[in-house]
Design a protein around this motif. Sequence first.
Motif, PDB file in Angstrom:
ATOM      1  N   LYS A  98      -2.159 -10.521  -2.969  1.00 26.04           N
ATOM      2  CA  LYS A  98      -1.795  -9.902  -1.698  1.00 26.04           C
ATOM      3  C   LYS A  98      -0.300  -9.633  -1.665  1.00 26.04           C
ATOM      4  O   LYS A  98       0.505 -10.480  -2.055  1.00 26.04           O
ATOM      5  CB  LYS A  98      -2.169 -10.822  -0.532  1.00 26.04           C
ATOM      6  CG  LYS A  98      -3.634 -10.755  -0.147  1.00 26.04           C
ATOM      7  CD  LYS A  98      -3.930  -9.439   0.508  1.00 26.04           C
ATOM      8  CE  LYS A  98      -5.358  -9.428   1.018  1.00 26.04           C
ATOM      9  NZ  LYS A  98      -5.689  -8.149   1.621  1.00 26.04           N
ATOM     10  N   ASP A 112      -1.574  -0.727   6.272  1.00 27.27           N
ATOM     11  CA  ASP A 112      -2.864  -0.320   6.805  1.00 27.27           C
ATOM     12  C   ASP A 112      -4.025  -0.746   5.911  1.00 27.27           C
ATOM     13  O   ASP A 112      -4.031  -0.490   4.704  1.00 27.27           O
ATOM     14  CB  ASP A 112      -2.889   1.195   6.987  1.00 27.27           C
ATOM     15  CG  ASP A 112      -3.857   1.658   8.059  1.00 27.27           C
ATOM     16  OD1 ASP A 112      -4.983   1.134   8.105  1.00 27.27           O
ATOM     17  OD2 ASP A 112      -3.487   2.545   8.852  1.00 27.27           O
ATOM     18  N   LYS A 113      -5.022  -1.358   6.522  1.00 28.54           N
ATOM     19  CA  LYS A 113      -6.221  -1.769   5.781  1.00 28.54           C
ATOM     20  C   LYS A 113      -7.005  -0.561   5.280  1.00 28.54           C
ATOM     21  O   LYS A 113      -7.851  -0.699   4.395  1.00 28.54           O
ATOM     22  CB  LYS A 113      -7.125  -2.614   6.680  1.00 28.54           C
ATOM     23  CG  LYS A 113      -7.742  -1.853   7.853  1.00 28.54           C
ATOM     24  CD  LYS A 113      -8.650  -2.719   8.688  1.00 28.54           C
ATOM     25  CE  LYS A 113      -9.302  -1.927   9.829  1.00 28.54           C
ATOM     26  NZ  LYS A 113     -10.206  -2.770  10.635  1.00 28.54           N
ATOM     27  N   ARG A 114      -6.716   0.625   5.820  1.00 30.47           N
ATOM     28  CA  ARG A 114      -7.453   1.825   5.439  1.00 30.47           C
ATOM     29  C   ARG A 114      -7.009   2.383   4.089  1.00 30.47           C
ATOM     30  O   ARG A 114      -7.655   3.265   3.539  1.00 30.47           O
ATOM     31  CB  ARG A 114      -7.296   2.888   6.520  1.00 30.47           C
ATOM     32  CG  ARG A 114      -7.827   2.449   7.889  1.00 30.47           C
ATOM     33  CD  ARG A 114      -7.317   3.349   9.009  1.00 30.47           C
ATOM     34  NE  ARG A 114      -7.771   2.904  10.327  1.00 30.47           N
ATOM     35  CZ  ARG A 114      -7.146   1.981  11.065  1.00 30.47           C
ATOM     36  NH1 ARG A 114      -6.033   1.416  10.606  1.00 30.47           N
ATOM     37  NH2 ARG A 114      -7.619   1.635  12.232  1.00 30.47           N
ATOM     38  N   GLN A 167      -2.280  -2.845   0.420  1.00 30.94           N
ATOM     39  CA  GLN A 167      -2.241  -4.277   0.659  1.00 30.94           C
ATOM     40  C   GLN A 167      -2.368  -5.103  -0.612  1.00 30.94           C
ATOM     41  O   GLN A 167      -1.926  -6.247  -0.651  1.00 30.94           O
ATOM     42  CB  GLN A 167      -3.349  -4.684   1.632  1.00 30.94           C
ATOM     43  CG  GLN A 167      -3.054  -4.296   3.071  1.00 30.94           C
ATOM     44  CD  GLN A 167      -3.990  -4.973   4.045  1.00 30.94           C
ATOM     45  OE1 GLN A 167      -5.060  -5.424   3.687  1.00 30.94           O
ATOM     46  NE2 GLN A 167      -3.579  -5.046   5.289  1.00 30.94           N
ATOM     47  N   ASP A 208      -3.947  -2.006  12.220  1.00 35.27           N
ATOM     48  CA  ASP A 208      -5.367  -2.099  11.862  1.00 35.27           C
ATOM     49  C   ASP A 208      -6.310  -1.846  13.029  1.00 35.27           C
ATOM     50  O   ASP A 208      -7.483  -1.533  12.826  1.00 35.27           O
ATOM     51  CB  ASP A 208      -5.672  -3.478  11.273  1.00 35.27           C
ATOM     52  CG  ASP A 208      -5.175  -3.635   9.844  1.00 35.27           C
ATOM     53  OD1 ASP A 208      -4.788  -2.618   9.239  1.00 35.27           O
ATOM     54  OD2 ASP A 208      -5.171  -4.775   9.332  1.00 35.27           O
ATOM     55  N   GLN A 259       0.651  -5.928  11.731  1.00 37.05           N
ATOM     56  CA  GLN A 259      -0.623  -5.748  11.032  1.00 37.05           C
ATOM     57  C   GLN A 259      -1.756  -5.469  12.015  1.00 37.05           C
ATOM     58  O   GLN A 259      -2.578  -4.565  11.806  1.00 37.05           O
ATOM     59  CB  GLN A 259      -0.955  -6.978  10.187  1.00 37.05           C
ATOM     60  CG  GLN A 259      -2.116  -6.760   9.219  1.00 37.05           C
ATOM     61  CD  GLN A 259      -1.799  -5.703   8.167  1.00 37.05           C
ATOM     62  OE1 GLN A 259      -0.795  -5.796   7.468  1.00 37.05           O
ATOM     63  NE2 GLN A 259      -2.637  -4.699   8.055  1.00 37.05           N
TER      64      GLN A 259
END
Length: 547
Positions: free
Chosen positions: A8, A535-537, A541, A473, A469
């Motif tokens: 991470k 962004d988790k998209r 990450q 998100d 975050q």
Amino acid sequence: MKTHHLIKLIFLFLIISSCTNTEEPCDIRGQVASAHPLATKAGLDILAQGGNAFDAAIAVASSLNVVEPTMSGLGGYGTILIYENKHNKIHFLNPSGRFPLATNTDLMREPSPDFIKNRFGPKSISTPGNLNAWKSMHTNYGHLEWNQLFNSAIDYAENGFKISPILAKLIQRSYKDFSHYTKSFYGINSSPLKEGDELIQKDLANTYKIISSEGVKPFYEGEIAESIDQQMREVESFLSIEDLKMNEAEWWNPIKIDYNGFEIYTASLPANSFAAFVNIGIMQQLKEEHLEHNSPDYLHLFAEMTKESYKARLAYSFDPEVTIAPLDSILSDEVLQSMALALNRESATEFIAPFSGVESKNTTHFVVIDRWGNIVSATQTLGNVFGSRVMVKDRGIWLNNSMAYSTFEPKGNPMDAFAGRHKLSGDCPVIIMKDGKPWAALGSPGGHTITQNVPQIIFNLIDYKMNMQQAIDAPKISFVEPDIIRVDPDLPEAVFKSLIDKGHHIKKGSIGNAHGIKILYDKKGNIKSLDVGIDKRGEGQNAIIDQ
């Protein structure tokens, strides 16, 4: 190049202890939030070597050119907002450049043959301004030597990197449009590269070696410029070496809006970032309503106010050298209050556009903050995926298709492409100030959804007290012309149903790939940590570290 493990990116944080907001460096080395872990690592490496945010931003941008080649690079353009701590000032650096002198948009309108193809292909290429902007930022504010800033980009291009699932899918989708030259390294045995294959770009590495050792002159008037000019003649583009020679980095004053005790800055025209301020300004008028986050009422009102901001963008996006937009009037309390009062609280309204345009989400955004408190918040793009699909032979440079985002009907409207005039970019990099100090920086790709995504992140941060975050998100919505509300699939089904009941035409889809950093202070006003959101998209990450 062998990949040994994934970690991470948060474990790369170099936060050690608190520091004061002065010109003296503190023990925090800084932080980077970008769309690709290798680009983030490139920026962190520069910060670890003693570079500042402006140095690191160039390392990030050039590395994104290599590892996220679909989205940005030397042949692209963008919008950069910077904060320089020494003078406590925010500046707008415009790399979007101008349309070529030979531009003829009659070829992009009926009844011209191939008018649709001309809007997206070689004739849609405008003057790439990124490199001149990087150089100007370095000349004015850089710390390390210019030739130190491209080592990561050169390494990734020369030695290769493993292709992610996202990049593999985009290569597969675009491969049919590639030239024989491009297919020679974007494919194997006449088939596009797949996930896990290595993309090696030796010509691009050589291009960056020239830039690293000789500066920007070869690109804008020397051997690289001549290669671009020859390629443009072959594909019958409007761009020429004369346009390259005329390009220069431009510094403008940003614009600002006050929101709930915060000062929010973004780029001024010729960027049309001001559309985000329409959303923010209308929401300020509704601050007493205490809307529940992502409730049906909140999302309905946001969808309705976004239609107003969308209209404003289409009607008032002018080249300031030609027409001065009445932004002071548009963003005045009186006008914003009238917009807020006019919102239909019960049902969706019809969107009637003054003009219509093209939407794209194929852009990238990154944020860098250094130990001195300097900030770079930058959005850069090629336009569509791989831009115009034209790569400069023997140079490895994808060229943009920026004119695709102009509005060609009716002829001469404010967002048409005019020969020699500024490109009106749709980006929205943001820096937020609180009590005279930087509080956060963020931005997003997403074409015309950018100025809708960014305000929602700001509301999440300020009104709903989310960390960076969480704010990025959280599910979002966006208006898409002519009458669609794109809704993040993560929203509950009950919310979907409620929006449909209010008359909205719903389409599920991802919004963004935003990145941001928030600065946290202790009680004495000293920086104690940096709150990063990736962004988790996207794929930013996970960091790929090579041993």
